[in-house]
Design a protein around this motif. Structure first.
Motif, PDB file in Angstrom:
ATOM      1  N   MET A   1       0.854  -1.162   0.000  1.00 33.79           N
ATOM      2  CA  MET A   1       0.000   0.000   0.000  1.00 33.79           C
ATOM      3  C   MET A   1       0.902   1.228   0.000  1.00 33.79           C
ATOM      4  SD  MET A   1      -2.930   0.974   2.738  1.00 33.79           S
ATOM      5  CE  MET A   1      -4.379   1.383   1.813  1.00 33.79           C
ATOM      6  N   ASP A   2       0.581   2.222  -0.853  1.00 30.48           N
ATOM      7  CA  ASP A   2       1.396   3.426  -0.861  1.00 30.48           C
ATOM      8  C   ASP A   2       0.546   4.659  -1.127  1.00 30.48           C
ATOM      9  OD1 ASP A   2       0.938   2.772  -3.540  1.00 30.48           O
ATOM     10  OD2 ASP A   2       2.807   3.659  -4.200  1.00 30.48           O
ATOM     11  N   VAL A   3       1.150   5.813  -0.822  1.00 32.51           N
ATOM     12  CA  VAL A   3       0.520   7.104  -1.036  1.00 32.51           C
ATOM     13  C   VAL A   3       1.632   8.057  -1.476  1.00 32.51           C
ATOM     14  CG1 VAL A   3       0.707   7.807   1.374  1.00 32.51           C
ATOM     15  CG2 VAL A   3      -1.014   8.859  -0.055  1.00 32.51           C
ATOM     16  N   SER A   4       1.312   8.957  -2.419  1.00 34.22           N
ATOM     17  CA  SER A   4       2.330   9.851  -2.972  1.00 34.22           C
ATOM     18  C   SER A   4       1.816  11.277  -3.064  1.00 34.22           C
ATOM     19  CB  SER A   4       2.725   9.394  -4.383  1.00 34.22           C
ATOM     20  OG  SER A   4       3.265   8.113  -4.356  1.00 34.22           O
ATOM     21  N   GLY A   5       2.756  12.185  -3.226  1.00 34.50           N
ATOM     22  CA  GLY A   5       2.427  13.588  -3.430  1.00 34.50           C
ATOM     23  C   GLY A   5       3.687  14.407  -3.522  1.00 34.50           C
ATOM     24  N   GLU A   6       3.508  15.729  -3.595  1.00 29.90           N
ATOM     25  CA  GLU A   6       4.641  16.641  -3.647  1.00 29.90           C
ATOM     26  C   GLU A   6       4.814  17.305  -2.286  1.00 29.90           C
ATOM     27  OE1 GLU A   6       3.875  19.371  -6.833  1.00 29.90           O
ATOM     28  OE2 GLU A   6       4.932  18.093  -8.262  1.00 29.90           O
ATOM     29  N   LEU A   7       6.051  17.395  -1.860  1.00 32.64           N
ATOM     30  CA  LEU A   7       6.388  18.007  -0.584  1.00 32.64           C
ATOM     31  C   LEU A   7       7.271  19.218  -0.856  1.00 32.64           C
ATOM     32  CD1 LEU A   7       6.121  17.475   2.509  1.00 32.64           C
ATOM     33  CD2 LEU A   7       8.288  16.275   2.357  1.00 32.64           C
ATOM     34  N   VAL A   8       6.880  20.361  -0.306  1.00 30.23           N
ATOM     35  CA  VAL A   8       7.682  21.572  -0.431  1.00 30.23           C
ATOM     36  C   VAL A   8       8.673  21.574   0.734  1.00 30.23           C
ATOM     37  CG1 VAL A   8       7.633  24.098  -0.425  1.00 30.23           C
ATOM     38  CG2 VAL A   8       5.801  22.816  -1.543  1.00 30.23           C
ATOM     39  N   VAL A   9       9.925  21.808   0.426  1.00 31.25           N
ATOM     40  CA  VAL A   9      10.963  21.809   1.457  1.00 31.25           C
ATOM     41  C   VAL A   9      10.579  22.784   2.561  1.00 31.25           C
ATOM     42  CG1 VAL A   9      13.365  22.399   1.932  1.00 31.25           C
ATOM     43  CG2 VAL A   9      12.779  21.108  -0.123  1.00 31.25           C
ATOM     44  N   GLY A  10      10.605  22.317   3.796  1.00 29.75           N
ATOM     45  CA  GLY A  10      10.303  23.142   4.956  1.00 29.75           C
ATOM     46  C   GLY A  10       8.846  23.145   5.376  1.00 29.75           C
ATOM     47  N   GLU A  11       7.953  22.572   4.547  1.00 33.11           N
ATOM     48  CA  GLU A  11       6.524  22.641   4.880  1.00 33.11           C
ATOM     49  C   GLU A  11       6.142  21.825   6.101  1.00 33.11           C
ATOM     50  OE1 GLU A  11       3.204  20.035   2.924  1.00 33.11           O
ATOM     51  OE2 GLU A  11       4.647  20.528   1.362  1.00 33.11           O
ATOM     52  N   SER A  12       6.910  20.829   6.425  1.00 35.32           N
ATOM     53  CA  SER A  12       6.552  19.969   7.554  1.00 35.32           C
ATOM     54  C   SER A  12       7.170  20.437   8.870  1.00 35.32           C
ATOM     55  CB  SER A  12       6.963  18.529   7.259  1.00 35.32           C
ATOM     56  OG  SER A  12       8.348  18.461   7.005  1.00 35.32           O
ATOM     57  N   GLU A  13       7.745  21.620   8.882  1.00 38.14           N
ATOM     58  CA  GLU A  13       8.395  22.138  10.094  1.00 38.14           C
ATOM     59  C   GLU A  13       7.432  22.227  11.275  1.00 38.14           C
ATOM     60  OE1 GLU A  13      10.574  26.175  11.628  1.00 38.14           O
ATOM     61  OE2 GLU A  13      10.643  25.713   9.507  1.00 38.14           O
ATOM     62  N   ALA A  14       6.183  22.635  11.014  1.00 39.93           N
ATOM     63  CA  ALA A  14       5.207  22.743  12.112  1.00 39.93           C
ATOM     64  C   ALA A  14       4.964  21.384  12.764  1.00 39.93           C
ATOM     65  CB  ALA A  14       3.900  23.324  11.595  1.00 39.93           C
ATOM     66  N   ALA A  15       4.916  20.332  11.970  1.00 41.52           N
ATOM     67  CA  ALA A  15       4.707  18.997  12.530  1.00 41.52           C
ATOM     68  C   ALA A  15       5.895  18.556  13.370  1.00 41.52           C
ATOM     69  CB  ALA A  15       4.460  17.988  11.411  1.00 41.52           C
ATOM     70  N   MET A  16       7.065  19.064  13.060  1.00 38.17           N
ATOM     71  CA  MET A  16       8.259  18.682  13.807  1.00 38.17           C
ATOM     72  C   MET A  16       8.212  19.175  15.248  1.00 38.17           C
ATOM     73  SD  MET A  16       9.797  16.803  11.768  1.00 38.17           S
ATOM     74  CE  MET A  16      11.313  16.566  12.632  1.00 38.17           C
ATOM     75  N   VAL A  17       7.501  20.277  15.500  1.00 35.35           N
ATOM     76  CA  VAL A  17       7.370  20.772  16.876  1.00 35.35           C
ATOM     77  C   VAL A  17       6.719  19.700  17.739  1.00 35.35           C
ATOM     78  CG1 VAL A  17       6.223  22.494  18.331  1.00 35.35           C
ATOM     79  CG2 VAL A  17       7.337  23.192  16.202  1.00 35.35           C
ATOM     80  N   TYR A  18       5.673  19.056  17.205  1.00 36.09           N
ATOM     81  CA  TYR A  18       4.987  18.008  17.952  1.00 36.09           C
ATOM     82  C   TYR A  18       5.896  16.793  18.137  1.00 36.09           C
ATOM     83  CZ  TYR A  18       0.822  20.746  17.011  1.00 36.09           C
ATOM     84  OH  TYR A  18      -0.089  21.763  16.940  1.00 36.09           O
ATOM     85  N   ALA A  19       6.674  16.478  17.110  1.00 36.08           N
ATOM     86  CA  ALA A  19       7.584  15.335  17.212  1.00 36.08           C
ATOM     87  C   ALA A  19       8.648  15.599  18.259  1.00 36.08           C
ATOM     88  CB  ALA A  19       8.224  15.055  15.856  1.00 36.08           C
ATOM     89  N   LYS A  20       9.198  16.808  18.275  1.00 32.39           N
ATOM     90  CA  LYS A  20      10.228  17.136  19.249  1.00 32.39           C
ATOM     91  C   LYS A  20       9.668  17.103  20.664  1.00 32.39           C
ATOM     92  CE  LYS A  20      12.958  19.720  15.963  1.00 32.39           C
ATOM     93  NZ  LYS A  20      13.312  21.028  15.440  1.00 32.39           N
ATOM     94  N   ALA A  21       8.419  17.520  20.829  1.00 32.69           N
ATOM     95  CA  ALA A  21       7.804  17.483  22.151  1.00 32.69           C
ATOM     96  C   ALA A  21       7.640  16.044  22.634  1.00 32.69           C
ATOM     97  CB  ALA A  21       6.451  18.191  22.134  1.00 32.69           C
ATOM     98  N   ARG A  22       7.356  15.123  21.734  1.00 31.86           N
ATOM     99  CA  ARG A  22       7.205  13.720  22.129  1.00 31.86           C
ATOM    100  C   ARG A  22       8.536  13.090  22.494  1.00 31.86           C
ATOM    101  NH1 ARG A  22       2.561  10.053  20.161  1.00 31.86           N
ATOM    102  NH2 ARG A  22       0.863  11.504  20.278  1.00 31.86           N
ATOM    103  N   ARG A  23       9.627  13.634  21.952  1.00 32.43           N
ATOM    104  CA  ARG A  23      10.951  13.090  22.246  1.00 32.43           C
ATOM    105  C   ARG A  23      11.553  13.705  23.491  1.00 32.43           C
ATOM    106  NH1 ARG A  23      13.512  13.585  16.334  1.00 32.43           N
ATOM    107  NH2 ARG A  23      12.868  15.686  16.758  1.00 32.43           N
ATOM    108  N   GLY A  24      10.952  14.736  24.021  1.00 32.57           N
ATOM    109  CA  GLY A  24      11.501  15.415  25.189  1.00 32.57           C
ATOM    110  C   GLY A  24      10.939  16.820  25.266  1.00 32.57           C
TER     111      GLY A  24
END
Length: 179
Positions: A1-24
């Motif tokens: 199963m797969d899913v595809s699309g276009e990703l703009v460099v830097g667009e996922s930065e907001a999601a990284m805040v949540y990831a960093k919070a889960r890591r510490g």
């Protein structure tokens, strides 16, 4: 199963805040700690130098305002600077991305780079407003929710990913269990 699309460099930065919070400690928590420490030092030292609590507090407040303005400007300039740096290297800032779920691993094809994470290494899966984030040991793989054509396709993909994760990882991934 797969899913595809276009990703703009830097667009996922907001999601990284949540990831960093889960890591510490999240970046927001770190910024707050820095501001508190700055105030705890600036006000007493300012009082000692000027002899006035009022002037020390006002000076410290302006320092905090300057810090906030600097952070906002730095964030606003980071995207264009990154795109310019990529262009200077002959790279585009829009990348084709494919997420593939195999029996053994999550496969992340990002342009000319392929990353493979065995399911035992996927420690969390959680949803932000615009993304799904797979935590793979200490790294985050961000899947934009707009890659899914319908909510049903999204639910099916996430359920399929969850079924392959370890039991402890599923227990930490309550967002993915919600309908």
């Amino acid at each position: 199963m797969d899913v595809s699309g276009e990703l703009v460099v830097g667009e996922s930065e907001a999601a990284m805040v949540y990831a960093k919070a889960r890591r510490g400690m999240s970046p927001r928590q770190m910024k707050l700690a820095l501001v508190v420490c700055m105030l705890l030092v600036a006000i007493p030292v300012g009082r000692w130098i000027s002899g006035s609590w009022l002037s020390a507090i006002v000076t410290a407040e302006f320092a905090v305002v300057g810090l906030v303005v600097g952070l906002v400007l730095a964030r606003a300039l980071a995207g264009p600077a990154m795109r310019k740096a990529l262009a200077a290297r002959g790279q585009g800032h829009v990348i084709d991305v494919t997420f593939r779920l195999t029996q053994d691993a999550l496969v992340y094809d990002l342009g000319d780079v392929t990353m493979t994470a065995r399911w035992a290494c996927v420690t969390d899966l959680f949803r932000t407003r615009k993304h799904w984030v797979f935590l793979v040991q200490s790294s985050a793989i961000v899947l934009p929710r707009r890659f899914f054509s319908t909510p049903e396709v999204e639910r099916t993909f996430i359920a399929n990913a969850m079924s392959r994760m370890t039991e402890p990882a599923r227990a930490r991934s309550r967002d993915a269990l919600a309908p």
